[in-house]
Design a protein around this motif. Structure first.
Motif, PDB file in Angstrom:
ATOM      1  N   TYR A  59       0.836  -1.203   0.000  1.00  0.00           N
ATOM      2  CA  TYR A  59       0.000   0.000   0.000  1.00  0.00           C
ATOM      3  C   TYR A  59       0.871   1.254   0.000  1.00  0.00           C
ATOM      4  O   TYR A  59       0.655   2.179  -0.786  1.00  0.00           O
ATOM      5  CB  TYR A  59      -0.914  -0.020   1.231  1.00  0.00           C
ATOM      6  CG  TYR A  59      -1.742   1.219   1.389  1.00  0.00           C
ATOM      7  CD1 TYR A  59      -2.960   1.347   0.726  1.00  0.00           C
ATOM      8  CD2 TYR A  59      -1.327   2.263   2.200  1.00  0.00           C
ATOM      9  CE1 TYR A  59      -3.732   2.477   0.862  1.00  0.00           C
ATOM     10  CE2 TYR A  59      -2.086   3.407   2.341  1.00  0.00           C
ATOM     11  CZ  TYR A  59      -3.289   3.518   1.675  1.00  0.00           C
ATOM     12  OH  TYR A  59      -4.046   4.646   1.815  1.00  0.00           O
ATOM     13  N   ASN A  60       1.871   1.281   0.873  1.00  0.00           N
ATOM     14  CA  ASN A  60       2.756   2.450   0.962  1.00  0.00           C
ATOM     15  C   ASN A  60       3.527   2.666  -0.327  1.00  0.00           C
ATOM     16  O   ASN A  60       3.722   3.809  -0.756  1.00  0.00           O
ATOM     17  CB  ASN A  60       3.704   2.320   2.152  1.00  0.00           C
ATOM     18  CG  ASN A  60       2.970   2.434   3.467  1.00  0.00           C
ATOM     19  OD1 ASN A  60       1.885   2.991   3.550  1.00  0.00           O
ATOM     20  ND2 ASN A  60       3.559   1.886   4.507  1.00  0.00           N
ATOM     21  N   GLN A  61       3.969   1.585  -0.971  1.00  0.00           N
ATOM     22  CA  GLN A  61       4.665   1.722  -2.247  1.00  0.00           C
ATOM     23  C   GLN A  61       3.729   2.279  -3.310  1.00  0.00           C
ATOM     24  O   GLN A  61       4.129   3.125  -4.117  1.00  0.00           O
ATOM     25  CB  GLN A  61       5.236   0.376  -2.706  1.00  0.00           C
ATOM     26  CG  GLN A  61       6.030   0.474  -3.987  1.00  0.00           C
ATOM     27  CD  GLN A  61       7.267   1.337  -3.838  1.00  0.00           C
ATOM     28  OE1 GLN A  61       8.059   1.125  -2.929  1.00  0.00           O
ATOM     29  NE2 GLN A  61       7.434   2.313  -4.719  1.00  0.00           N
ATOM     30  N   ALA A  62       2.479   1.839  -3.309  1.00  0.00           N
ATOM     31  CA  ALA A  62       1.501   2.360  -4.267  1.00  0.00           C
ATOM     32  C   ALA A  62       1.276   3.850  -4.055  1.00  0.00           C
ATOM     33  O   ALA A  62       1.199   4.617  -5.025  1.00  0.00           O
ATOM     34  CB  ALA A  62       0.184   1.596  -4.153  1.00  0.00           C
ATOM     35  N   ILE A  63       1.211   4.276  -2.805  1.00  0.00           N
ATOM     36  CA  ILE A  63       1.050   5.707  -2.499  1.00  0.00           C
ATOM     37  C   ILE A  63       2.266   6.486  -2.998  1.00  0.00           C
ATOM     38  O   ILE A  63       2.129   7.553  -3.605  1.00  0.00           O
ATOM     39  CB  ILE A  63       0.836   5.924  -0.983  1.00  0.00           C
ATOM     40  CG1 ILE A  63      -0.489   5.311  -0.536  1.00  0.00           C
ATOM     41  CG2 ILE A  63       0.917   7.402  -0.617  1.00  0.00           C
ATOM     42  CD1 ILE A  63      -1.719   5.931  -1.150  1.00  0.00           C
ATOM     43  N   GLN A  64       3.462   5.971  -2.748  1.00  0.00           N
ATOM     44  CA  GLN A  64       4.683   6.649  -3.224  1.00  0.00           C
ATOM     45  C   GLN A  64       4.710   6.724  -4.744  1.00  0.00           C
ATOM     46  O   GLN A  64       5.078   7.760  -5.310  1.00  0.00           O
ATOM     47  CB  GLN A  64       5.921   5.932  -2.705  1.00  0.00           C
ATOM     48  CG  GLN A  64       6.130   6.085  -1.220  1.00  0.00           C
ATOM     49  CD  GLN A  64       7.296   5.240  -0.715  1.00  0.00           C
ATOM     50  OE1 GLN A  64       7.944   4.527  -1.480  1.00  0.00           O
ATOM     51  NE2 GLN A  64       7.556   5.319   0.575  1.00  0.00           N
ATOM     52  N   ASP A  65       4.319   5.647  -5.412  1.00  0.00           N
ATOM     53  CA  ASP A  65       4.286   5.642  -6.873  1.00  0.00           C
ATOM     54  C   ASP A  65       3.271   6.652  -7.401  1.00  0.00           C
ATOM     55  O   ASP A  65       3.554   7.378  -8.361  1.00  0.00           O
ATOM     56  CB  ASP A  65       3.947   4.250  -7.405  1.00  0.00           C
ATOM     57  CG  ASP A  65       5.048   3.232  -7.164  1.00  0.00           C
ATOM     58  OD1 ASP A  65       6.169   3.618  -6.760  1.00  0.00           O
ATOM     59  OD2 ASP A  65       4.773   2.027  -7.349  1.00  0.00           O
ATOM     60  N   ALA A  66       2.092   6.713  -6.780  1.00  0.00           N
ATOM     61  CA  ALA A  66       1.063   7.670  -7.203  1.00  0.00           C
ATOM     62  C   ALA A  66       1.532   9.100  -6.958  1.00  0.00           C
ATOM     63  O   ALA A  66       1.335   9.979  -7.809  1.00  0.00           O
ATOM     64  CB  ALA A  66      -0.245   7.406  -6.451  1.00  0.00           C
ATOM     65  N   ARG A  67       2.175   9.341  -5.830  1.00  0.00           N
ATOM     66  CA  ARG A  67       2.690  10.675  -5.514  1.00  0.00           C
ATOM     67  C   ARG A  67       3.735  11.097  -6.546  1.00  0.00           C
ATOM     68  O   ARG A  67       3.711  12.228  -7.040  1.00  0.00           O
ATOM     69  CB  ARG A  67       3.296  10.700  -4.115  1.00  0.00           C
ATOM     70  CG  ARG A  67       3.823  12.071  -3.733  1.00  0.00           C
ATOM     71  CD  ARG A  67       4.391  12.094  -2.335  1.00  0.00           C
ATOM     72  NE  ARG A  67       3.289  11.925  -1.407  1.00  0.00           N
ATOM     73  CZ  ARG A  67       3.355  11.200  -0.299  1.00  0.00           C
ATOM     74  NH1 ARG A  67       4.470  10.587   0.034  1.00  0.00           N
ATOM     75  NH2 ARG A  67       2.326  11.101   0.502  1.00  0.00           N
TER      76      ARG A  67
END
Length: 88
Positions: A59-67
């Motif tokens: 989840y955190n990696q997905a947030i970083q990728d989206a950011r």
């Protein structure tokens, strides 16, 4: 028990439909690939294990990728959408 996983409940929740789909997929995978049959209880424990240990990092990696994706698009906003102003 001093196991931290028992102290902190999982914040990532899966819908009942998603859990059921995952359970079916896990049972099929283990039966086909490892000749291992899992009960519904065992499958639920396996899902809980993976959500607990992989859920937050994924989840955190997905947030970083989206950011990063949005930051790149915002950085290029002027180049993509800028309209020169006509002198009046």
């Amino acid at each position: 028990m001093t196991d931290r996983s028992r102290e902190n409940p999982m914040r990532i929740k899966l819908s009942e439909e998603r859990r059921a789909d995952l359970a079916t997929a896990i049972q099929r995978l283990f039966a086909a690939e490892f000749d291992q049959e899992f009960s519904d209880f065992q499958t639920a424990r396996l899902i809980d294990f993976f959500v607990r240990h992989l859920g937050a990092p994924v989840y955190n990696q997905a947030i970083q990728d989206a950011r990063a994706f949005l930051a790149e698009r915002l950085e290029d906003l002027d180049g993509e959408l800028y309209e020169p102003e006509e002198p009046t």
